[in-house]
Design a protein around this motif. Structure first.
Motif, mmCIF file in Angstrom:
data_model
loop_
_atom_site.group_PDB
_atom_site.id
_atom_site.type_symbol
_atom_site.label_atom_id
_atom_site.label_comp_id
_atom_site.label_asym_id
_atom_site.label_seq_id
_atom_site.Cartn_x
_atom_site.Cartn_y
_atom_site.Cartn_z
ATOM 1 N N ALA A 296 0.842 -1.204 0.000
ATOM 2 C CA ALA A 296 0.000 0.000 0.000
ATOM 3 C C ALA A 296 0.879 1.257 0.000
ATOM 4 N N LYS A 297 1.991 1.166 0.731
ATOM 5 C CA LYS A 297 2.915 2.321 0.767
ATOM 6 C C LYS A 297 3.484 2.650 -0.613
ATOM 7 N N LEU A 298 3.529 1.614 -1.481
ATOM 8 C CA LEU A 298 4.033 1.834 -2.849
ATOM 9 C C LEU A 298 2.927 2.326 -3.774
ATOM 10 N N GLY A 299 1.736 2.525 -3.212
ATOM 11 C CA GLY A 299 0.621 3.016 -4.031
ATOM 12 C C GLY A 299 -0.262 1.917 -4.575
ATOM 13 N N CYS A 300 -0.024 0.680 -4.138
ATOM 14 C CA CYS A 300 -0.847 -0.434 -4.611
ATOM 15 C C CYS A 300 -2.201 -0.433 -3.906
ATOM 16 N N GLY A 301 -3.228 -0.824 -4.643
ATOM 17 C CA GLY A 301 -4.526 -1.096 -4.031
ATOM 18 C C GLY A 301 -4.723 -2.600 -3.962
ATOM 19 N N PHE A 302 -5.917 -3.026 -3.595
ATOM 20 C CA PHE A 302 -6.192 -4.451 -3.466
ATOM 21 C C PHE A 302 -7.553 -4.790 -4.055
ATOM 22 N N VAL A 303 -7.659 -5.962 -4.608
ATOM 23 C CA VAL A 303 -8.940 -6.373 -5.198
ATOM 24 C C VAL A 303 -10.008 -6.571 -4.114
ATOM 25 N N PRO A 304 -9.721 -7.253 -3.015
ATOM 26 C CA PRO A 304 -10.741 -7.374 -1.969
ATOM 27 C C PRO A 304 -11.118 -5.993 -1.451
ATOM 28 N N LEU A 305 -12.400 -5.774 -1.274
ATOM 29 C CA LEU A 305 -12.881 -4.426 -0.960
ATOM 30 C C LEU A 305 -12.488 -3.982 0.449
ATOM 31 N N SER A 306 -12.186 -4.922 1.342
ATOM 32 C CA SER A 306 -11.689 -4.527 2.668
ATOM 33 C C SER A 306 -10.766 -5.605 3.213
ATOM 34 N N ARG A 307 -9.956 -5.226 4.171
ATOM 35 C CA ARG A 307 -8.936 -6.124 4.696
ATOM 36 C C ARG A 307 -9.553 -7.365 5.351
ATOM 37 N N ASP A 308 -10.716 -7.198 5.972
ATOM 38 C CA ASP A 308 -11.298 -8.329 6.708
ATOM 39 C C ASP A 308 -11.849 -9.422 5.783
ATOM 40 N N ILE A 309 -11.935 -9.150 4.493
ATOM 41 C CA ILE A 309 -12.330 -10.223 3.563
ATOM 42 C C ILE A 309 -11.178 -10.514 2.586
ATOM 43 N N ALA A 310 -9.975 -10.185 3.004
ATOM 44 C CA ALA A 310 -8.804 -10.475 2.168
ATOM 45 C C ALA A 310 -8.107 -11.727 2.698
#
Lengths: 385, 385
Positions: A296-310
């Protein structure tokens, strides 16, 4: 040969197959051994017993270890449990959920697919509504859909299903979650857990791993029609699994002897060595959070909409702005092999990193730092180019 | 790691799995590798191409290499080619012929089983009569029935079938004959050859090996009903096999990466090194005759009724008078692992010895002499006791 060291190679951090420990690879190089020999029988028996431990399935779990792939485990669930016209629900969190629906339809299931938005999970309301609208024989949940990195709330869903449709069999596709995410077979009341050896278990691919509940086996016995497949018919395999567990050999088809030796070594490490099983799951979560925070610090996002479902065993990572799949060969050139996007709607926008098994449990390898450093290097280069 | 030496172990001379060369075992210990990586794709492609050479199938043969067992190859033939009500003939030379009939019946075939007397082969008259009495979709022949050690005259049968029922698809169960008995896929007009890696190919078990003709694939395409299986549906695998052969990766289910590396090493030795393929078959015949002659001198008989219908990769050996299965543990104590009888009618009267692969092609190992010496020792001891 205990000083066996595998050949130098690129670091494999896709969401499976994963890095394999030297001792497991050496077991995969066990000399030619008879599948019915006194040497091999207890090895197979050990694997059956230890699998129950990994899945907390010691009350009713019946393991099936059969030469094949994770996908073949779906096939086994479909062929053994579905009869034409049965209703099934597929909780669809991505590519693998959708494909499981195709599998069940092969066996005549009427499938209701509840499709979550990409990166999201199916809502309680949608799940309960589907369960209430029909008598449902089987529901399938992909625990971690490798295409989206979404972790399904399997315990929670199971509770809902028990509440609203207690007779429905619950199948958990755990190909990408066994040994990296907690699965409590008995406590959650699961009926089928489907996996394979090349992900969290840290063994080469080629062995289908399935756990079936007593209720699933009763369903099999009470079929009105014969099982429409030959090789994956559990009626043929049940006496084999029981024989090996009891210490004698029995033949239906030749098991993948070396892979079973390799699985034994991997399962012993998981069930008997440090970290404990509970610590293993906690460690996967901790490392996953670290990886995600750093990316995230490198500017990446994530496909799962929130951390608790990742998922904790992998990350589905959105490229930062100005960065594309062109970084994948650059990562490979730095000896770090990650995977591209798989979900058709968003394939070009993300990549996938696995963080499972020895990469997570053996910090001395430095795998995680190597991955993070490599991603940082290529992202920085790309942005400044 | 090219100086890898496998662990000391008992000599494995059952009719498969067999002894595996160090280089093949080392390949089976290849580090974790992505199934879609540029490193792996050409390895898979090589295996596909080399398999055609081993089976002389370069005109129309389409290989299918799928995680599974030899038995799964039967299942693939049944599921892909049989539709309910189709007539099939099973040329039954023992346990494996009879089991193949069960498999085809799973898919709704009306099976005529022509059962030879134990140790004998089906007569031309019986075969032709069965072919003439009905329109036959598929006929299966077990090339070497491991339960009796009988070698079917596959070329001769194929010719008869072409003459009397040219539209019938010919499936050869070559699990125990590939690379130890000559198989000419194109010349004999075979449609399906079913095998596995752990016998004549000299690789650990876990990989189903099937060759299908253009005619078999046309039959698949012209089905009136969908293929009733998911995992072994060739429609799903055909694009995968073609992609890997053409040099790109495609995903349906994870292939057993390490076994495919191991198969590549084994196939290279078979197709590129000495002995040549022709010499390999001649050598298996020569060694087989030697083994049988020497065992006969000890008073052993043979299950096959005559030498010309006896397999060259194994021997089904009748115990001499006064000798029983009690010698098997004694042989094991001398580090020689042979197999007991398998055919239910005569199981206690014979044992089985495999003589395939490196045991035959690498005389410097001394495997054959070790087997013969051990049998001589225990038979002599038993008789004089």
């Amino acid at each position: 040969m205990s000083n066996f060291k595998q050949a130098p190679h690129k670091l494999l951090v896709i969401p499976g197959p994963i890095e394999v420990h030297d001792s497991v690879l050496l077991a995969n190089a066990t000399p030619g051994t008879s599948h019915v020999s006194p040497a091999f029988v207890p090895v197979f028996g050990d694997c059956i017993r230890m699998l129950r431990k990994v899945l907390y399935a010691e009350k009713t779990g019946q393991p099936f270890l059969i030469a094949g792939s994770g996908t073949m485990g779906w096939d086994a669930a479909g062929a053994n449990l579905i009869e034409a016209g049965d209703n099934a629900i597929v909780v669809d969190h991505g590519y693998f959920g959708a494909a499981f629906a195709d599998c069940l339809e092969t066996y005549g299931a009427k499938v209701t697919k509840i499709t979550a938005p990409v990166g999201g999970i199916v809502s309680d309301e949608d799940l309960v509504a589907a369960l209430k609208s029909q008598k449902v024989k089987l529901i399938t949940i992909t625990h971690v859909d490798t295409s989206t990195g979404v972790l399904a709330p399997a315990a929670h869903y199971s509770k809902l299903i028990k509440e609203h449709s207690p007779d429905t069999l619950i199948a958990l596709d755990a190909v990408c979650s066994v040994a990296s995410e907690e699965i409590r077979f008995d406590d959650w009341g699961l009926d089928i857990v489907i996996s394979a050896t090349q992900k969290g278990l840290g063994v080469p691919p080629g062995l289908s791993v399935v756990m079936a509940s007593a209720r699933a086996l009763e369903t099999l016995q009470n079929r009105k029609t014969p099982v429409p497949s030959y090789y994956i018919n559990w009626n043929r395999w049940l006496p084999i699994m029981r024989a090996y567990e009891e210490g004698s050999a029995k033949y239906f088809a030749t098991p993948p002897v070396q892979l079973i030796y390799a699985l034994q070594v991997a399962l012993k490490a998981i069930t008997e060595e440090s970290p404990s099983l509970e610590e293993r799951f906690a460690l996967h979560k901790k490392v996953s959070n670290h990886v995600k925070d750093e990316l995230a610090k490198l500017g990446c996002g994530f496909v799962p909409l929130s951390r608790d479902i990742a998922a904790n065993g992998m990350s589905a990572v959105k490229y930062p702005e100005g960065v594309s799949a062109a970084i994948l060969p650059k990562l490979a050139a730095l000896d770090v092999v990650v995977a591209g996007g798989l979900h058709k709607d968003i394939a070009s926008t993300y990549f996938r990193v696995g963080h499972m098994g020895v990469t997570v449990t053996d910090a001395s390898r430095g795998d995680i730092q190597k991955v993070l450093d490599a991603v940082k290097t290529v992202v920085t280069e790309t942005k400044s180019a």
